[in-house]
Design a protein around this motif. Structure first.
Motif, PDB file in Angstrom:
ATOM      1  N   ILE A 169       3.474   8.545  -5.408  1.00 50.61           N
ATOM      2  CA  ILE A 169       3.635   8.788  -3.966  1.00 50.61           C
ATOM      3  C   ILE A 169       5.110   8.969  -3.606  1.00 50.61           C
ATOM      4  CG2 ILE A 169       3.417   7.788  -1.660  1.00 50.61           C
ATOM      5  CD1 ILE A 169       0.829   6.465  -2.576  1.00 50.61           C
ATOM      6  N   GLY A 170       5.955   8.044  -4.041  1.00 53.91           N
ATOM      7  CA  GLY A 170       7.368   8.115  -3.685  1.00 53.91           C
ATOM      8  C   GLY A 170       8.064   9.326  -4.264  1.00 53.91           C
ATOM      9  N   VAL A 171       7.867   9.588  -5.561  1.00 54.74           N
ATOM     10  CA  VAL A 171       8.547  10.709  -6.192  1.00 54.74           C
ATOM     11  C   VAL A 171       8.052  12.038  -5.634  1.00 54.74           C
ATOM     12  CG1 VAL A 171       6.984  10.972  -8.168  1.00 54.74           C
ATOM     13  CG2 VAL A 171       9.400  11.576  -8.404  1.00 54.74           C
ATOM     14  N   ASP A 172       6.764  12.125  -5.299  1.00 57.45           N
ATOM     15  CA  ASP A 172       6.238  13.364  -4.714  1.00 57.45           C
ATOM     16  C   ASP A 172       6.851  13.634  -3.346  1.00 57.45           C
ATOM     17  OD1 ASP A 172       4.651  13.903  -6.895  1.00 57.45           O
ATOM     18  OD2 ASP A 172       2.856  12.950  -6.063  1.00 57.45           O
ATOM     19  N   LEU A 173       7.009  12.578  -2.540  1.00 56.13           N
ATOM     20  CA  LEU A 173       7.599  12.774  -1.222  1.00 56.13           C
ATOM     21  C   LEU A 173       9.088  13.115  -1.335  1.00 56.13           C
ATOM     22  CD1 LEU A 173       7.229  12.845   1.805  1.00 56.13           C
ATOM     23  CD2 LEU A 173       7.557  10.363   1.877  1.00 56.13           C
ATOM     24  N   ARG A 174       9.783  12.502  -2.276  1.00 54.59           N
ATOM     25  CA  ARG A 174      11.185  12.870  -2.472  1.00 54.59           C
ATOM     26  C   ARG A 174      11.322  14.315  -2.939  1.00 54.59           C
ATOM     27  NH1 ARG A 174      11.315   7.565  -4.444  1.00 54.59           N
ATOM     28  NH2 ARG A 174      11.221   8.263  -6.620  1.00 54.59           N
ATOM     29  N   LEU A 175      10.409  14.756  -3.794  1.00 51.80           N
ATOM     30  CA  LEU A 175      10.409  16.159  -4.201  1.00 51.80           C
ATOM     31  C   LEU A 175      10.256  17.078  -2.990  1.00 51.80           C
ATOM     32  CD1 LEU A 175       8.240  16.050  -7.448  1.00 51.80           C
ATOM     33  CD2 LEU A 175      10.621  16.818  -7.292  1.00 51.80           C
ATOM     34  N   ALA A 176       9.410  16.666  -2.054  1.00 50.09           N
ATOM     35  CA  ALA A 176       9.207  17.472  -0.847  1.00 50.09           C
ATOM     36  C   ALA A 176      10.497  17.571  -0.038  1.00 50.09           C
ATOM     37  CB  ALA A 176       8.089  16.872   0.005  1.00 50.09           C
ATOM     38  N   GLN A 211       6.940   5.612  -9.875  1.00 50.79           N
ATOM     39  CA  GLN A 211       7.739   6.336 -10.857  1.00 50.79           C
ATOM     40  C   GLN A 211       9.101   6.716 -10.271  1.00 50.79           C
ATOM     41  OE1 GLN A 211       5.669   9.541 -12.766  1.00 50.79           O
ATOM     42  NE2 GLN A 211       3.730   8.411 -12.877  1.00 50.79           N
ATOM     43  N   PRO A 212      10.154   6.602 -11.048  1.00 51.60           N
ATOM     44  CA  PRO A 212      11.490   6.977 -10.562  1.00 51.60           C
ATOM     45  C   PRO A 212      11.684   8.488 -10.608  1.00 51.60           C
ATOM     46  CG  PRO A 212      11.634   6.284 -12.837  1.00 51.60           C
ATOM     47  CD  PRO A 212      10.189   6.101 -12.432  1.00 51.60           C
ATOM     48  N   GLY A 213      12.815   8.916 -10.079  1.00 53.98           N
ATOM     49  CA  GLY A 213      13.188  10.329 -10.182  1.00 53.98           C
ATOM     50  C   GLY A 213      13.205  11.034  -8.848  1.00 53.98           C
ATOM     51  N   ALA A 214      13.618  12.300  -8.905  1.00 54.19           N
ATOM     52  CA  ALA A 214      13.684  13.180  -7.729  1.00 54.19           C
ATOM     53  C   ALA A 214      14.607  12.612  -6.658  1.00 54.19           C
ATOM     54  CB  ALA A 214      12.294  13.441  -7.157  1.00 54.19           C
ATOM     55  N   ARG A 215      15.780  12.165  -7.072  1.00 58.16           N
ATOM     56  CA  ARG A 215      16.758  11.694  -6.093  1.00 58.16           C
ATOM     57  C   ARG A 215      17.098  12.829  -5.125  1.00 58.16           C
ATOM     58  NH1 ARG A 215      22.862   9.255  -7.283  1.00 58.16           N
ATOM     59  NH2 ARG A 215      23.604   9.404  -5.106  1.00 58.16           N
ATOM     60  N   ASP A 234       0.848  -1.198   0.000  1.00 55.99           N
ATOM     61  CA  ASP A 234       0.000   0.000   0.000  1.00 55.99           C
ATOM     62  C   ASP A 234       0.884   1.249   0.000  1.00 55.99           C
ATOM     63  OD1 ASP A 234       0.964   0.284   2.579  1.00 55.99           O
ATOM     64  OD2 ASP A 234      -0.927  -0.252   3.561  1.00 55.99           O
ATOM     65  N   GLY A 235       0.223   2.411  -0.021  1.00 60.37           N
ATOM     66  CA  GLY A 235       0.968   3.666  -0.059  1.00 60.37           C
ATOM     67  C   GLY A 235       1.801   3.902   1.178  1.00 60.37           C
ATOM     68  N   GLY A 236       1.369   3.362   2.317  1.00 58.37           N
ATOM     69  CA  GLY A 236       2.134   3.529   3.542  1.00 58.37           C
ATOM     70  C   GLY A 236       3.511   2.902   3.441  1.00 58.37           C
ATOM     71  N   ALA A 237       3.618   1.764   2.733  1.00 56.71           N
ATOM     72  CA  ALA A 237       4.915   1.117   2.542  1.00 56.71           C
ATOM     73  C   ALA A 237       5.836   1.988   1.694  1.00 56.71           C
ATOM     74  CB  ALA A 237       4.724  -0.247   1.886  1.00 56.71           C
ATOM     75  N   ILE A 238       5.274   2.657   0.697  1.00 55.66           N
ATOM     76  CA  ILE A 238       6.079   3.538  -0.146  1.00 55.66           C
ATOM     77  C   ILE A 238       6.578   4.728   0.672  1.00 55.66           C
ATOM     78  CG2 ILE A 238       6.116   4.926  -2.235  1.00 55.66           C
ATOM     79  CD1 ILE A 238       5.749   1.863  -2.638  1.00 55.66           C
ATOM     80  N   ILE A 239       5.720   5.281   1.505  1.00 57.62           N
ATOM     81  CA  ILE A 239       6.150   6.368   2.400  1.00 57.62           C
ATOM     82  C   ILE A 239       7.278   5.883   3.302  1.00 57.62           C
ATOM     83  CG2 ILE A 239       5.440   7.876   4.292  1.00 57.62           C
ATOM     84  CD1 ILE A 239       4.231   8.741   1.698  1.00 57.62           C
ATOM     85  N   GLY A 240       7.122   4.672   3.858  1.00 60.03           N
ATOM     86  CA  GLY A 240       8.158   4.110   4.726  1.00 60.03           C
ATOM     87  C   GLY A 240       9.480   3.945   4.007  1.00 60.03           C
ATOM     88  N   ASP A 241       9.423   3.508   2.736  1.00 57.49           N
ATOM     89  CA  ASP A 241      10.660   3.378   1.954  1.00 57.49           C
ATOM     90  C   ASP A 241      11.399   4.707   1.873  1.00 57.49           C
ATOM     91  OD1 ASP A 241      10.003   0.748   1.494  1.00 57.49           O
ATOM     92  OD2 ASP A 241       9.285   1.082  -0.562  1.00 57.49           O
ATOM     93  N   VAL A 242      10.662   5.781   1.591  1.00 57.59           N
ATOM     94  CA  VAL A 242      11.297   7.092   1.427  1.00 57.59           C
ATOM     95  C   VAL A 242      11.849   7.597   2.757  1.00 57.59           C
ATOM     96  CG1 VAL A 242      10.938   9.502   0.736  1.00 57.59           C
ATOM     97  CG2 VAL A 242       9.858   7.642  -0.569  1.00 57.59           C
TER      98      VAL A 242
END
Length: 455
Positions: free
Chosen positions: A183-190, A221-225, A51-59
């Motif tokens: 979700i992941g790329v948006d949080l990395r952008l933040a 989606q990849p990106g926003a390292r 779920d999206g929570g796991a993606i948030i946890g990864d970041v």
């Protein structure tokens, strides 16, 4: 950081902060899996369907986040349930405003981004004041907020509100996530925006039908390292550095003014080396206050800065924002005839309030090192003594200290206790390495007269 965080007991029903007394047990479209999520164990980190929570946890793990300041709410349960497996300690506060203030305080004491998570609508609006302060102070804060389902926009959904619209005026970056794959790329952008110069607060708002969705990690989606700030440092133009050193060596009354950029760059040691090498007085403020200990013979304290900011003939501003309380760099607080040299990693900050005669675009740490190297090069002229200018610092410091002690003696026995006595005795009693938090603008004025800051 707190040493005894309160962990959420996921067996207890959630109470929605902000909607005091609201019935949080009713069924809501787009949130049907909430109850089920509570009874499930966290999926293995390498599981394919998450779920999206796991993606948030990864970041959060990628960004080495140690603490998440939060208040439990159904809109963010998938995030909270993934914290432990990602080595993130949950600090459960008692009000969302405290979550934002705590994240800001963490950022301003560690130099790393502070992170909070709040529930939708009233949960986020409760945090607005703390986030706005982070914006005003330029503090690296990342806020993750839940939100009502996108399918219920403008239909009176539970705690319906649009936080991105509210926070846009004081945030560096806001994003309402509209697809699970971002979700992941948006949080990395933040995180990128929060930590890039000048730092500031960011918001990622995730509707529940996006956050609770499950899918393959491959769809992200990849990106926003996100790079460590030390990897992105750059120095200033060598020709501009040479001009700056020449102006400083020719000056009769040079002054260095250091601001937030010195703290975020970790440039305090470089600042000390540069100023002591050239014998230049230093005025530090905001996050940089104490970068040169305020009991140092070269330190100019804010309470008695005007004889120096108003008379200096060359002023080197390092990561320094001129503000309204000091007339945005204008007379009479500042010398309108001085030559201004400005160091800042952000080109848009150069000449923002005061026209910089010598702009130095670059990281404060690297540029200060460049200036020191250039000033001490074998071909460089030796720094002038400027004994009279430095003697003025010693004299004004002594005059101010004498005046403060005389004032405190006059009111020492009065009742109720006078702020002069209170602040003097507190400053004399506390340890030199104590951290002081003052929740009063008026009292901060009294404390600033007695408290000598140091890193």
């Amino acid at each position: 950081p707190p040493t005894n965080p309160t962990r959420h007991d996921t067996t207890r029903p959630a109470r929605c902060p902000g909607a005091r007394g609201a019935d949080t047990t009713r069924e809501m479209d787009g949130m049907k899996r909430m109850g089920d999520a509570l009874g499930q164990s966290s999926a293995d980190r390498d599981a394919e369907i998450v779920d999206g929570g796991a993606i948030i946890g990864d970041v959060l793990r990628e960004q080495r986040v140690e603490y998440l300041f939060t208040i439990n709410g159904g809109h963010i349960w998938p995030i909270l349930s993934r914290l432990r497996e990602n080595d993130v300690r949950m600090i459960h506060m008692r009000h969302e405003q405290s979550c934002a203030y705590a994240a800001d305080a963490y950022a301003r004491t560690t130099g790393r981004p502070g992170v909070l998570a709040v529930t939708a609508g009233c949960g986020l609006t409760n945090a607005i004041t703390g986030l706005a302060v982070a914006g005003l102070t330029g503090s690296a804060v990342v806020c993750i907020a839940g939100q009502h389902p996108t399918t219920e926009d403008h239909r009176g959904s539970f705690q319906e509100a649009y936080g991105s619209d509210i926070c846009r005026t004081f945030s560096k970056f806001t994003k309402r996530v509209l697809d699970w794959s971002t979700i992941g790329v948006d949080l990395r952008l933040a995180f990128r925006e929060a930590t890039s110069p000048p730092p500031g607060p960011t918001l990622v708002e995730i509707p529940t039908n996006i956050l609770y969705e499950t899918d393959s990690r491959r769809r992200q989606q990849p990106g926003a390292r996100v790079y460590d700030p030390s990897e992105l440092r750059s120095g200033a133009d060598p020709a501009a550095v040479a001009r700056a050193v020449d102006a400083l060596l020719r000056a009769e009354r040079p002054l260095v003014v250091a601001g937030d950029g010195v703290f975020w760059s970790g440039a305090a040691p470089a600042l000390q080396t540069f100023c002591r090498t050239l014998g230049i007085p230093v005025y530090t403020r905001r996050a940089a206050q104490g970068a040169l200990s305020e009991d140092d013979p070269l330190a100019v304290r804010g309470a008695w800065k005007k004889p120096f900011t108003g008379r200096a003939d060359v002023i080197l501003a390092v990561g320094f924002k001129f503000w309204s309380g000091e007339h945005f760099g204008q007379p009479p607080t500042w010398n309108g005839d001085a030559t201004y040299i400005q160091i800042d990693p952000s080109p848009t900050r150069i000449g923002w309030h005061v026209s910089a005669d010598i702009p130095l675009v670059g990281d404060p740490l690297l540029v200060l090192q460049q200036l020191t190297d250039a000033a001490t090069h074998p071909t460089a002229a030796p720094p002038p003594m400027r004994a009279a200018w430095r003697a003025d610092v010693v004299l004004v410091r002594q005059q101010f200290d004498d005046a403060m002690r005389a004032q405190e003696r006059d009111v020492h026995a009065t009742t109720p206790i006078h702020p002069a006595r209170l602040t003097r005795e507190v400053c004399e009693l506390m340890d030199r390495d104590a951290t002081v938090v003052i929740d009063s603008f008026t009292l901060s004025g009294w404390f600033s007269q007695w408290l000598g800051a140091t890193f």
